[in-house]
Write a protein that holds these residues in place. Sequence first.
Motif, short mmCIF file in Angstrom:
data_model
loop_
_atom_site.label_atom_id
_atom_site.label_comp_id
_atom_site.label_asym_id
_atom_site.label_seq_id
_atom_site.Cartn_x
_atom_site.Cartn_y
_atom_site.Cartn_z
N ALA A 134 -27.34 4.04 27.77
CA ALA A 134 -28.70 4.35 28.23
C ALA A 134 -28.78 5.81 28.67
CB ALA A 134 -29.10 3.42 29.37
N SER A 135 -27.77 6.28 29.39
CA SER A 135 -27.75 7.68 29.82
C SER A 135 -27.78 8.62 28.62
CB SER A 135 -26.50 7.97 30.66
OG SER A 135 -26.55 7.26 31.87
N HIS A 136 -27.05 8.27 27.58
CA HIS A 136 -27.07 9.07 26.35
C HIS A 136 -28.48 9.11 25.75
CE1 HIS A 136 -26.16 10.57 22.36
NE2 HIS A 136 -26.73 9.49 21.87
N HIS A 137 -29.15 7.96 25.70
CA HIS A 137 -30.51 7.91 25.14
C HIS A 137 -31.47 8.79 25.94
CE1 HIS A 137 -29.84 5.10 21.95
NE2 HIS A 137 -29.39 4.16 22.76
N PHE A 138 -31.37 8.75 27.27
CA PHE A 138 -32.23 9.61 28.10
C PHE A 138 -31.92 11.08 27.83
CE2 PHE A 138 -32.82 5.69 30.59
CZ PHE A 138 -34.20 5.73 30.77
N ALA A 139 -30.65 11.43 27.66
CA ALA A 139 -30.27 12.82 27.38
C ALA A 139 -30.83 13.28 26.03
CB ALA A 139 -28.76 12.97 27.41
N VAL A 140 -30.80 12.41 25.04
CA VAL A 140 -31.35 12.76 23.72
C VAL A 140 -32.85 13.01 23.83
CG1 VAL A 140 -31.83 11.87 21.39
CG2 VAL A 140 -29.55 11.60 22.38
N LEU A 141 -33.55 12.14 24.55
CA LEU A 141 -34.99 12.30 24.73
C LEU A 141 -35.31 13.59 25.48
CD1 LEU A 141 -35.95 8.62 25.58
CD2 LEU A 141 -36.44 9.86 23.46
N ARG A 142 -34.51 13.91 26.47
CA ARG A 142 -34.70 15.15 27.24
C ARG A 142 -34.45 16.37 26.36
NH1 ARG A 142 -31.25 14.02 31.06
NH2 ARG A 142 -29.69 15.50 30.37
N ALA A 150 -34.81 16.64 23.24
CA ALA A 150 -35.85 16.76 22.20
C ALA A 150 -37.20 17.13 22.81
CB ALA A 150 -35.97 15.45 21.43
N GLY A 151 -37.24 17.35 24.11
CA GLY A 151 -38.48 17.75 24.77
C GLY A 151 -39.45 16.61 24.99
N LEU A 152 -38.99 15.38 24.85
CA LEU A 152 -39.87 14.22 24.99
C LEU A 152 -40.05 13.75 26.43
CD1 LEU A 152 -38.67 12.44 21.81
CD2 LEU A 152 -41.08 12.72 22.40
N ILE A 153 -39.03 13.94 27.25
CA ILE A 153 -39.14 13.51 28.64
C ILE A 153 -38.69 14.62 29.57
CG2 ILE A 153 -38.83 11.07 28.10
CD1 ILE A 153 -35.99 11.29 29.35
N GLU A 154 -39.16 14.53 30.78
CA GLU A 154 -38.70 15.39 31.87
C GLU A 154 -38.16 14.45 32.94
OE1 GLU A 154 -40.46 18.87 34.81
OE2 GLU A 154 -41.83 17.78 33.52
N ALA A 198 -28.46 17.25 39.88
CA ALA A 198 -29.72 17.80 39.38
C ALA A 198 -29.49 19.02 38.51
CB ALA A 198 -30.63 18.16 40.55
N ARG A 199 -28.43 19.78 38.79
CA ARG A 199 -28.15 20.97 37.97
C ARG A 199 -27.75 20.60 36.56
NH1 ARG A 199 -26.20 22.89 43.00
NH2 ARG A 199 -24.10 22.17 42.57
N THR A 200 -27.36 19.35 36.32
CA THR A 200 -26.98 18.94 34.96
C THR A 200 -28.20 18.69 34.08
OG1 THR A 200 -26.87 16.56 35.47
CG2 THR A 200 -24.86 17.88 35.81
N LEU A 201 -29.38 18.67 34.67
CA LEU A 201 -30.60 18.41 33.91
C LEU A 201 -31.06 19.69 33.21
CD1 LEU A 201 -32.68 16.22 36.37
CD2 LEU A 201 -31.44 15.48 34.34
N THR A 202 -31.14 19.64 31.91
CA THR A 202 -31.66 20.74 31.12
C THR A 202 -32.88 20.24 30.39
OG1 THR A 202 -29.45 21.61 30.81
CG2 THR A 202 -31.14 22.40 29.30
N HIS A 203 -34.00 20.92 30.57
CA HIS A 203 -35.23 20.51 29.93
C HIS A 203 -35.60 21.53 28.85
CE1 HIS A 203 -35.40 18.29 33.74
NE2 HIS A 203 -35.87 17.36 32.95
N VAL A 204 -35.94 21.01 27.70
CA VAL A 204 -36.26 21.83 26.54
C VAL A 204 -37.76 21.81 26.33
CG1 VAL A 204 -35.92 22.04 24.05
CG2 VAL A 204 -34.03 21.29 25.50
N ASP A 205 -38.33 22.97 26.07
CA ASP A 205 -39.75 23.06 25.74
C ASP A 205 -39.94 22.44 24.35
OD1 ASP A 205 -42.35 23.75 25.02
OD2 ASP A 205 -42.16 25.81 25.72
N VAL A 236 -38.33 22.81 19.83
CA VAL A 236 -37.58 21.73 19.18
C VAL A 236 -37.90 21.72 17.69
CG1 VAL A 236 -37.36 19.21 19.09
CG2 VAL A 236 -37.56 20.34 21.29
N THR A 237 -36.90 21.50 16.88
CA THR A 237 -37.14 21.39 15.43
C THR A 237 -37.73 20.03 15.11
OG1 THR A 237 -34.96 20.47 14.91
CG2 THR A 237 -35.17 22.90 14.93
N LEU A 238 -38.44 19.95 14.01
CA LEU A 238 -38.98 18.68 13.58
C LEU A 238 -37.87 17.66 13.37
CD1 LEU A 238 -41.27 16.82 12.67
CD2 LEU A 238 -41.07 17.84 10.38
N GLN A 239 -36.74 18.10 12.81
CA GLN A 239 -35.62 17.19 12.59
C GLN A 239 -35.10 16.60 13.89
OE1 GLN A 239 -34.51 16.16 9.42
NE2 GLN A 239 -33.68 14.60 10.78
#
Length: 114
Positions: A62-70, A72-76, A8-15, A19-22
């Motif tokens: 799939a794990s990489h895709h979830f990390a990218v979404l996290r 970018a602030g899209l998922i928690e 759980a400590r590996t989870l970093t959530h971005v507001d 996040v930049t538009l890019q």
Amino acid sequence: MAVETARARTLTHVDPAGVTLQSALDALADPVRRSILRDLAAHDDWTRACGTFDLPVKKATASHHFAVLRSAGLIEQRDEGARRLNRLRRPEFDAAFPGLLTATIDRDPDQAAD
């Protein structure tokens, strides 16, 4: 009292406001990531575990895709036992990027651009 695991400590959530538009566009550009977001949008928060998505990629990808979404602030995400549950951060993301999710994930994926 909840015990935080090393996993759980590996989870970093971005507001999403930070996040930049890019970065947002890069995250939304991939069809696998858009399918994850569509699936989350169709379900209640915290009801979809990572392993329950029918994705055309290997587990590591799939794990990489979830990390990218996290990132970018899209998922928690949160861990519940052995499962990692997901929530689409639509209200927060819509506040930062009005209309972007509507233009991408709410659109029929088979609809051709005009």
